[in-house]
Design a protein around this motif. Structure first.
Motif, PDB file in Angstrom:
ATOM      1  N   LEU A  69       0.837  -1.204   0.000  1.00 19.36           N
ATOM      2  CA  LEU A  69       0.000   0.000   0.000  1.00 19.36           C
ATOM      3  C   LEU A  69       0.873   1.257   0.000  1.00 19.36           C
ATOM      4  N   ASP A  94      -4.820   7.624   0.051  1.00 18.61           N
ATOM      5  CA  ASP A  94      -5.717   7.479   1.198  1.00 18.61           C
ATOM      6  C   ASP A  94      -4.872   7.200   2.434  1.00 18.61           C
ATOM      7  N   ARG A 147      -6.247   4.834   5.011  1.00 21.66           N
ATOM      8  CA  ARG A 147      -6.059   3.418   4.667  1.00 21.66           C
ATOM      9  C   ARG A 147      -4.641   2.959   5.017  1.00 21.66           C
ATOM     10  N   GLU A 170      -4.715   2.453   8.762  1.00 21.12           N
ATOM     11  CA  GLU A 170      -5.492   1.251   9.095  1.00 21.12           C
ATOM     12  C   GLU A 170      -4.729  -0.022   8.765  1.00 21.12           C
ATOM     13  N   SER A 171      -4.056  -0.039   7.641  1.00 19.77           N
ATOM     14  CA  SER A 171      -3.270  -1.207   7.238  1.00 19.77           C
ATOM     15  C   SER A 171      -2.131  -1.460   8.224  1.00 19.77           C
TER      16      SER A 171
END
Length: 110
Positions: free
Chosen positions: A68, A85, A88, A91-92
């Motif tokens: 990511l 993002d 994201r 969160e990852s």
């Protein structure tokens, strides 16, 4: 999410005591960087920061998180900041960290 083969390889290369120290340092540095991003990092620093996160993640086997970061690093390189993002990314990392910490002792001992 986690490349346990990479984790095991690194553990064997540097030994369990040093490995624990590497994990602690990695988590501290990435936690601080994620907090810096969340606080509102200027766009001109995103490519460099995502590159750092990607490299750090690859070293410790956080493969999904690294992927990511690589994707968004390329977006930053192209100036496509609207495609990034950062929520994201965070969160990852959190999900990867939680899984790593939960499974690390049993995966390494195996």
């Amino acid at each position: 999410m986690i490349d346990w083969g990479k984790v095991s390889e690194l553990n064997q290369e540097i030994g369990p005591e040093d490995f624990a120290e590497v994990v602690e340092l990695f988590l501290e540095e990435v936690d601080a960087t994620i907090a810096e991003i969340a606080a509102g990092m200027p766009e001109e620093r995103l490519e460099e920061t995502l590159h750092f996160l990607k490299g750090s993640a690859l070293n410790l086997g956080f493969s999904e998180f690294a992927g990511l970061c690589a994707k968004y690093e390329q977006s930053a390189h192209r100036g496509a900041f609207d495609k990034i993002d950062l929520g994201r990314v965070s969160e990852s990392y959190v999900a990867s960290k939680e899984r790593f910490l939960a499974e690390w002792p049993s995966r390494i001992a195996a």
